[in-house]
Design an enzyme around this catalytic site. Structure first.
Site, PDB file in Angstrom:
ATOM      1  N   GLU A   1      -0.753  -5.907  -1.907  1.00 56.15           N
ATOM      2  CA  GLU A   1      -2.133  -5.443  -1.672  1.00 56.15           C
ATOM      3  C   GLU A   1      -2.847  -5.339  -3.009  1.00 56.15           C
ATOM      4  OE1 GLU A   1      -3.842  -0.901  -1.255  1.00 56.15           O
ATOM      5  OE2 GLU A   1      -2.022  -1.434  -0.154  1.00 56.15           O
TER       6      GLU A   1
ATOM      7  N   LYS B   1      -0.827   4.275   7.391  1.00 64.83           N
ATOM      8  CA  LYS B   1      -0.520   4.519   5.984  1.00 64.83           C
ATOM      9  C   LYS B   1      -0.495   6.035   5.787  1.00 64.83           C
ATOM     10  CE  LYS B   1      -2.848   4.252   1.491  1.00 64.83           C
ATOM     11  NZ  LYS B   1      -3.987   3.636   0.756  1.00 64.83           N
TER      12      LYS B   1
END
Length: 213
Positions: free
Chosen positions: A45, A133
């Site tokens: 990411e 998350k």
């Protein structure tokens, strides 16, 4: 090439590791992304707090090809979600329940939605998040993740925030789908301070992650 939610879940279930690149030097950030993939890290990411992050994503996509599991992180708005997709991100990651969650779903992008409380977890699931998350994970540690999994046994959690190799091992043992690791893995590489030690740290975290499968 589109990535589906099952594709991302399968990759995270296999790799158990999401590398997070965040830095102030765009060229160094690109080098860091490429070095991570070269070191065997398969899911990366690039945080949009990185200087010229969208350009970094686009350049990395051009170098890595269409199938690389490269996403955009710290996505806060619908506009950022759209621009991330245009740059070549195959998934998005948010720090909380932002408008980017719904927009990512509209765009067909899998999304890891940030949440920390049970109420936020429920909201993330209802918004269609691919995974939750757990952020900032350090607030409760592995024991908190274990407690969350009692009422949410089917929710895939990816803890993020200050996770070193020991914490990664603990979170994975507590039932995390994968762990998201930034500084302890990437160090200062994306700030232009060099790639020294990155390959060794990648191997260390991959060993922990793959050993937890």
């Amino acid at each position: 090439m589109a990535m589906t939610a099952p594709d991302l879940l399968s990759a995270l279930r296999t790799e158990r590791l999401l590398a997070i690149v965040r830095g102030s030097d765009p060229g160094a950030a690109l080098d860091t992304v490429l070095a991570l993939f070269h070191s065997g890290v398969r899911v990366v990411e690039v945080s949009l707090t990185t200087t010229d992050a969208l350009d970094v994503i686009a350049r990395a996509r051009a170098r890595l090809g269409e199938t690389a599991l490269l996403g955009a992180g710290t996505v806060l708005t619908a506009v950022q979600a759209r621009r991330s997709a245009e740059a070549g991100a195959r998934f998005t990651v948010t720090p909380g329940l932002t408008e980017a969650v719904a927009e990512s779903r509209t765009l067909g992008l899998p999304v890891l939605a940030g949440a920390v409380t049970p109420t936020e977890v429920i909201a993330a699931v209802n918004e269609g998040a691919t995974a939750v998350k757990l952020f900032p994970a350090a607030l409760g540690g592995a024991a908190y993740l274990r407690a969350l999994r009692d009422p949410f046994p089917d929710v895939p959690f990816v803890p993020v925030g200050g996770i070193d190799s020991a914490a990664a091992r603990a979170y994975l043992a507590a039932g995390a789908l994968a762990v998201g690791v930034g500084g302890p893995l990437v160090g200062r590489a994306a700030h232009g301070e060099g790639l020294d030690g990155l390959a060794e740290r990648s191997e260390q975290f991959r060993t922990v992650a793959l050993g937890a499968r």
